[in-house]
Design a protein around this motif. Structure first.
Motif, PDB file in Angstrom:
ATOM      1  N   GLU B 102       0.801  -1.211   0.000  1.00 22.86           N
ATOM      2  CA  GLU B 102       0.000   0.000   0.000  1.00 22.86           C
ATOM      3  C   GLU B 102       0.840   1.269   0.000  1.00 22.86           C
ATOM      4  N   LYS B 103       1.533   1.524   1.096  1.00 22.62           N
ATOM      5  CA  LYS B 103       2.222   2.810   1.155  1.00 22.62           C
ATOM      6  C   LYS B 103       3.449   2.804   0.263  1.00 22.62           C
ATOM      7  N   LEU B 104       3.616   3.881  -0.459  1.00 25.51           N
ATOM      8  CA  LEU B 104       4.764   4.051  -1.335  1.00 25.51           C
ATOM      9  C   LEU B 104       5.867   4.778  -0.577  1.00 25.51           C
ATOM     10  N   PHE B 106       9.180   6.875  -1.375  1.00 21.37           N
ATOM     11  CA  PHE B 106       9.748   7.604  -2.511  1.00 21.37           C
ATOM     12  C   PHE B 106      11.211   7.965  -2.275  1.00 21.37           C
TER      13      PHE B 106
END
Lengths: 114, 116
Positions: B102-104, B106
């Motif tokens: 889910e969480k990206l 970066f």
């Protein structure tokens, strides 16, 4: 099919004030995400929802931050007692859980705390 | 914890030339996904390309291809025949199965400038 929309696009507020941002995801996208991006950095994850349920919150999300998605459609992100360190771009993204992997981002809300 | 490293803060490339943007990643999760996003000056993050850790072939999307080298933990973006409209910030990102995909996470991005 419209993209993710966010309002307002820009917000200037004085330290100590409360602010609320709104995100409207792509229709039928059941997952919704909030990120924060400061100058010169990539976005950082804040929280995400599956329909109306908030499934995960980052440690970045202090007690002054709260996010809701009451009917599983639009979402709001509220910051109470804003601080200068809250100045950033707040990005919202959405995707279909059963679909592809990519998250579709909105244009962001730029917050400036003076 | 997962980490994305982009070591090129800025790049200048002549129009119509190919350009490679570097990305290395670090994770102990065997199942992960790698993404590239473009961020023009307007601020919106535009999805470009995705590569899954178990995908056998490198991903391609039009002029974009992802040079995935698993052993080196690198996922470089290649843009062929660059255009003036390619001038933007480019971010590499990763999600892992351990984070529910889910969480990206970066990287810090690379600012690409195409010179006419």
């Amino acid at each position: 099919d419209t993209g993710v929309s966010q309002n307002p696009r820009h917000k200037i507020t004085k330290r100590g004030q409360n602010v609320t941002f709104r995100c409207d995801p792509i229709s039928e996208h059941n997952r919704l995400y909030w990120y924060r991006q400061t100058l010169g950095q990539g976005p950082e994850f804040l929280t995400y929802f599956q329909n109306e349920a908030q499934l995960e919150k980052s440690r970045l999300l202090s007690d002054r931050f709260s996010a809701e998605r009451p009917k599983g459609s639009f979402s709001t992100l509220e910051i109470q007692r804003t601080e200068q360190g809250d100045s950033a771009m707040y990005l919202c993204a959405s995707r279909i859980w059963e679909g592809g992997h990519e998250q579709y981002f909105g244009p962001g809300t730029r917050l400036t705390v003076t | 914890a997962q980490k994305i490293t982009q070591t090129q803060p800025g790049m200048f490339v002549q129009e119509k030339e190919a350009v490679t943007l570097d990305c290395t990643y670090d994770t102990s999760d065997p199942s992960y996904g790698l993404f590239w996003y473009k961020q023009p000056s307007s601020g919106e993050m535009i999805f470009l390309i995705y590569q899954g850790s178990y995908d056998q072939q490198n991903a391609t999307e039009g002029r974009y291809s992802l040079n995935f080298q698993k052993a080196r933990k690198s996922a470089n973006l290649v843009i062929s025949a660059s255009q003036l409209g390619d001038s933007a910030m480019y971010f590499c990102a990763m999600s892992t199965a351990r984070s529910g995909n889910e969480k990206l996470t970066f990287g810090t991005g690379t600012r690409l400038t195409i010179i006419p």
